[in-house]
Write an enzyme that holds these catalytic residues in place. Sequence first.
Site, short mmCIF file in Angstrom:
data_model
loop_
_atom_site.label_atom_id
_atom_site.label_comp_id
_atom_site.label_asym_id
_atom_site.label_seq_id
_atom_site.Cartn_x
_atom_site.Cartn_y
_atom_site.Cartn_z
N HIS A 178 0.86 -1.19 0.00
CA HIS A 178 0.00 0.00 0.00
C HIS A 178 0.88 1.22 0.00
O HIS A 178 1.94 1.22 0.65
CB HIS A 178 -0.92 0.01 1.24
N ASP A 182 -7.96 -5.28 0.11
CA ASP A 182 -8.53 -6.07 -0.97
C ASP A 182 -8.14 -7.53 -0.92
O ASP A 182 -8.67 -8.34 -1.68
CB ASP A 182 -8.12 -5.47 -2.32
N1 ACO Z 1 4.21 -7.70 -4.88
C1 ACO Z 1 5.56 -7.69 -5.04
N2 ACO Z 1 6.33 -6.60 -4.89
C2 ACO Z 1 5.71 -5.45 -4.55
C3 ACO Z 1 4.32 -5.37 -4.36
C4 ACO Z 1 3.56 -6.55 -4.55
N3 ACO Z 1 2.24 -6.54 -4.38
N4 ACO Z 1 3.97 -4.11 -4.04
C5 ACO Z 1 5.12 -3.41 -4.01
N5 ACO Z 1 6.18 -4.22 -4.31
C6 ACO Z 1 7.59 -3.84 -4.32
C7 ACO Z 1 7.96 -3.00 -5.53
O1 ACO Z 1 8.39 -3.80 -6.61
C8 ACO Z 1 9.07 -2.14 -4.97
O2 ACO Z 1 10.22 -2.92 -4.88
P1 ACO Z 1 11.68 -2.22 -5.09
O3 ACO Z 1 11.82 -1.26 -3.95
O4 ACO Z 1 12.65 -3.36 -5.04
O5 ACO Z 1 11.65 -1.55 -6.43
C9 ACO Z 1 8.60 -1.86 -3.53
O6 ACO Z 1 7.80 -2.99 -3.18
C10 ACO Z 1 7.79 -0.57 -3.36
O7 ACO Z 1 6.68 -0.64 -4.28
P2 ACO Z 1 6.08 0.60 -5.06
O8 ACO Z 1 5.44 0.13 -6.32
O9 ACO Z 1 7.11 1.68 -5.18
O10 ACO Z 1 4.97 1.08 -4.05
P3 ACO Z 1 3.80 2.06 -4.37
O11 ACO Z 1 3.49 2.75 -3.11
O12 ACO Z 1 4.08 2.89 -5.55
O13 ACO Z 1 2.60 1.08 -4.79
C11 ACO Z 1 0.78 -0.40 -4.65
C12 ACO Z 1 1.62 0.66 -3.93
C13 ACO Z 1 0.31 0.12 -6.02
C14 ACO Z 1 -0.46 -0.70 -3.82
C15 ACO Z 1 1.65 -1.69 -4.84
O14 ACO Z 1 2.03 -2.18 -3.57
C16 ACO Z 1 0.93 -2.76 -5.63
O15 ACO Z 1 0.97 -2.75 -6.87
N6 ACO Z 1 0.21 -3.73 -4.93
C17 ACO Z 1 -0.57 -4.73 -5.61
C18 ACO Z 1 -1.89 -4.12 -6.06
C19 ACO Z 1 -2.85 -3.87 -4.91
O16 ACO Z 1 -3.06 -4.71 -4.05
N7 ACO Z 1 -3.48 -2.68 -4.93
C20 ACO Z 1 -4.51 -2.29 -3.95
C21 ACO Z 1 -4.05 -1.18 -3.07
S1 ACO Z 1 -5.25 -0.87 -1.83
C22 ACO Z 1 -6.42 0.04 -2.60
O17 ACO Z 1 -6.21 0.77 -3.52
C23 ACO Z 1 -7.75 -0.10 -2.11
#
Ligand code: ACO
Length: 464
Positions: free
Chosen positions: A342, A399
């Site tokens: 998140h 979610d």
């Molecule tokens: N699985 C694997 N790796 C992940 C995940 C994941 N679900 N989420 C983040 N990471 C990793 C990224 O690759 C990144 O790694 P790095 O530092 O080695 O490059 C690090 O964790 C940080 O991730 P970001 O993408 O920079 O985090 P951001 O805050 O931009 O994204 C998000 C947050 C979009 C929710 C992301 O965690 C994601 O895509 N999750 C899966 C989708 C999801 O569940 N979305 C619902 C969110 S809740 C809502 O909107 C109601």
Amino acid sequence: MLSPAYCAKHSPRRPTCRSRWFQAVTNQMKEIPVSDPKTVKLLDGSSNRSSDLPLISGTLGPACIDIGTLYKDTGHFTYDPGYGSTASTKSAITYIDGDAGVLLYRGYPIEQLAEHSSFLEVAYLLLNGELPDKPQFDRFEHQITHHTMIHEAQRNFFHGFHYDAHPMAMLAASVASLSAFYHDDLDVDDPEDRKMAAVRLIAKMPTIAAACYRYSIGWPFRYPRNNLEYVDRFLHMMFEVPSEPLKLSPVATKALDLLFILHADHEQNASTSTVRLVGSTGANPYASIAAGITALWGPAHGGANEAVLKQLEEIGTPDKVASAVLRAKDKSDSFRLMGFGHRVYKNFDPRAKIIREMCHKVLAELGVNDPLLEVAMRLEEAALKDDYFVERKLYPNVDFYSGIIYKALNIPAEMFTVMFAIARTAGWIAHWIEQHETSGSRIGRPRQIYTGADVRDYVPAGRR
Ligand code: ACO
């Protein structure tokens, strides 16, 4: 209950916290001389231009540097793609402390609202700032109940969609089309008109959502029943068939009401910020919220609940969990664990904790033995002890479990994000109203760093 220690730690209004906070800021920005404890001075060494930027504190949370005069003073913009360090607005609706895993609606902890309140009461709270007394709630409920119908002409719109249209596509179009029915008497600058728009949206959203579903499976539309409460009315419009009476399950009602409470608002997330950006242009509330619906649809936001279920189905059995985790960690693979991570929560999402518990209860009470729950539990367990997820503070989000509950309630995966939209409508419209009540609101207009071609002369086609 929030502890006094928690409040002390987070409230910059308290003198001791305030001085500690300023000290922290000063330490972090050593190169920036602080001339006044309530401002941050930014000095541009190359031009010797400087800007005294005021610090603004809210009730809770870190203070913000007000950069409104930065461009005028120094000729510089700020750059913050994804808005990781940017507060786009002041708001009194919802507070999140992502590090502590805290979520408050109008000051009330989500755990207390989940235990004691109802979705409609939470909607009233988000809109009005206070919990209603009995007469206030009765009036609000009466208003909602008597605005659930949609115009017959609007029902005809559905027949224009292809039979397999995604319900979110139909929902966005239908909500935008409300603008075509309620434009004559709508003045966005009139507080009464704004309230009426809120009532219409909260009331009609379940009717439209159910119509999307029934159209997609070829069932006749159902009219809203005034003798039922909000959630039951929706379930009735979703599942009642002409051939036999529908028996509503109190477990389903309770679960759905809880999910609606948990999804009702979440401060300046992508869809709410979209509603505010569209709202800042003076667009009507139906158009603004239709834009929020399209923003919600993406799998990185509200579309994640549908994506979680699809992913759990793809993983299929608990023995495949380890390879899914390996794939999620592989940077050469775009595969992510849906329902994990998140932008704001770097601790357990407090909503996920509540849903997790509810998920087990619902499945047990409905007698559903869903093997996907076993896969979900294994996935959660594996991720929570894996260094990759631990280091990045990737916890299950709201979610991760909601899809399993929806599935147990016979709601199809394509409808999951629609369910989210029904609930979030309360938050979206509360933000839209707050924005219009805030004096000095301006159109949202970010700037950019231009990386295209330098200025050049046009070359006629024959000489290129
Ligand atoms: N699985 C694997 N790796 C992940 C995940 C994941 N679900 N989420 C983040 N990471 C990793 C990224 O690759 C990144 O790694 P790095 O530092 O080695 O490059 C690090 O964790 C940080 O991730 P970001 O993408 O920079 O985090 P951001 O805050 O931009 O994204 C998000 C947050 C979009 C929710 C992301 O965690 C994601 O895509 N999750 C899966 C989708 C999801 O569940 N979305 C619902 C969110 S809740 C809502 O909107 C109601």
